[in-house]
Design an enzyme around this catalytic site. Structure first.
Site, PDB file in Angstrom:
ATOM      1  N   CYS A 166       0.759  -1.293   0.031  1.00 23.05           N
ATOM      2  CA  CYS A 166      -0.043  -0.017   0.034  1.00 23.05           C
ATOM      3  C   CYS A 166       0.944   1.164  -0.014  1.00 23.05           C
ATOM      4  O   CYS A 166       0.609   2.162  -0.635  1.00 23.05           O
ATOM      5  CB  CYS A 166      -0.910  -0.169   1.255  1.00 23.05           C
ATOM      6  SG  CYS A 166      -2.144   1.243   1.279  1.00 23.05           S
TER       7      CYS A 166
ATOM      8  N   CYS B 180      -6.883  -3.312   6.749  1.00 25.71           N
ATOM      9  CA  CYS B 180      -8.016  -2.732   6.619  1.00 25.71           C
ATOM     10  C   CYS B 180      -8.875  -3.669   5.796  1.00 25.71           C
ATOM     11  O   CYS B 180     -10.024  -3.345   6.325  1.00 25.71           O
ATOM     12  CB  CYS B 180      -7.747  -1.090   6.016  1.00 25.71           C
ATOM     13  SG  CYS B 180      -7.149  -1.312   4.535  1.00 25.71           S
TER      14      CYS B 180
END
Length: 379
Positions: free
Chosen positions: A112, A208
């Protein structure tokens, strides 16, 4: 030069702050605004947060976007939410699933940072004519000879260098990390002093996009073939049982193997081609070296120079929760290998090996690479 190392008056220096909705990035935004910079806050919507909006301990969820918006309003700075769901799915979630199918243990937070945050967000910041992109990561950067270098933060309990090893030199020169010289307690004190609504907010702990920590459920949904059954095989060739998908296993795992044996057994290898989970004694997990791929090197001399002069001494970290340990880095035919002086147990392909210059408290981060192969101590 202003405090960010930009040759401009503070009021004319545009700063984009990546605001996750947590206390760290909120304090960074507050510090930049308090100094008088032209601050813009940006929050990324990385997935359909409706499903996870009520789940505590997950980053980038709906509540976090709401919190970032409230902090920006209290600081009187503009705030934007960018929808990067498709980019995030392609660069991070799909890669995460495919990595497990290859028998690896991925680190999606590094991916990410490597892609969505420090590539797409950085590009968006430039389009907004920002001079720098500022984040709430706990790591230090310092300028020398016209370029920036990374260093471990003061607060080693918050050290995020392991997750930032893939930051390129070009990205590093555009990024700033104001919290690298602070402890977490000091950051919370600043948040309270500023009256930020997130001052007591707990830190995110989950990945997440993985509800309740159930990785296998996510992978099964994305890649149904991931639950193909196969054999659990001892290193000596004995078939000890069957499994319902290698995605349910990781290197070094002992519990939940679903087999009975007269000795403690651990997962020592995953064979996705044959759909086999290979188990053995703890000693079989011993690793003396790791072979790396996709290496990001931030050191002074080049990797080709290292190949010519021979191995160099470094400190290396092959787990995010362990301190760096003495190691030797060598380059042969362009391939990087790191020998771990004290060895390690249970090293898995797909994890990262991060390089440090020495064992000092604020050692320089020399980059790192993805582990392609763990070399057995018995080899």
């Amino acid at each position: 030069m202003n405090s960010l190392g930009i040759d401009k008056p503070v009021k004319d220096t545009r700063v984009v702050v990546a605001m996750s909705g947590g206390v760290d990035s909120s304090v960074v935004a507050g510090l930049m605004a308090r100094e008088g910079y032209d601050v813009i806050g940006i929050t990324l919507q990385l997935y359909d947060h409706g499903e996870a909006i009520h789940r505590k301990g997950a980053c980038c969820a709906g509540q976090d976007i709401h919190d970032a918006r409230r902090v920006a309003a209290s600081l009187n700075i503009p705030h934007y939410v960018f929808d990067y769901e498709s980019k995030f799915r392609e660069s991070v979630i799909d890669d995460f699933a495919d990595s497990y199918l290859r028998g690896e243990t991925p680190i999606p937070c590094v991916k990410c940072n490597q892609t969505v945050k420090f590539q797409d967000l950085l590009e968006a910041s430039r389009e907004l004519n920002a001079d720098v992109l500022v984040t709430g990561h706990y790591i230090q950067s310092r300028q020398s000879n016209g370029q920036y270098s990374l260093y471990r933060p003061i607060d080693h309990s918050r050290d995020q260098s392991y997750f930032l090893f893939a930051t390129t030199q070009e990205q590093l020169d555009y990024l700033r990390f104001p919290l690298g010289g602070m402890t977490k307690d000091e950051v919370r004190d600043i948040a309270r002093d500023m009256g930020l609504v997130v001052a007591e907010k707990s830190d995110s702990q989950d990945i997440c996009f993985v509800p309740n920590g159930n990785y296998a459920q996510i992978i099964q949904k994305l890649r149904p073939e991931a639950i193909d059954p196969g054999d659990i095989v001892h290193m000596d060739g004995r078939v000890l049982g069957q499994h319902n998908g290698i995605i349910h296993f990781t290197i070094g795992q002992r519990r939940g193997l679903g087999i009975s044996a007269g000795e403690p057994l651990y997962v020592v290898k995953l064979d996705p081609e044959q759909k086999r989970v290979i188990v053995g004694p703890y000693e079989a997990l011993a690793t003396r070296a790791v072979k790396l791929k996709q290496v990001n090197w931030l050191g002074g001399m080049s990797l080709s120079e290292i190949e010519e002069m021979g191995p160099i001494r470094i400190e290396a970290k092959v787990r995010s929760t362990r301190p760096p340990q003495p190691a030797q880095l060598s380059v042969v035919n362009g391939e990087v290998e790191v020998e771990l002086v004290a060895g390690e147990h249970g090293v898995s392909p797909g994890q990262a090996c991060v390089f440090y210059a020495d064992d000092s408290e604020d050692s320089q981060v020399l980059g790192g690479g993805w582990i392609a192969e763990a070399v057995s101590a018995a080899a």
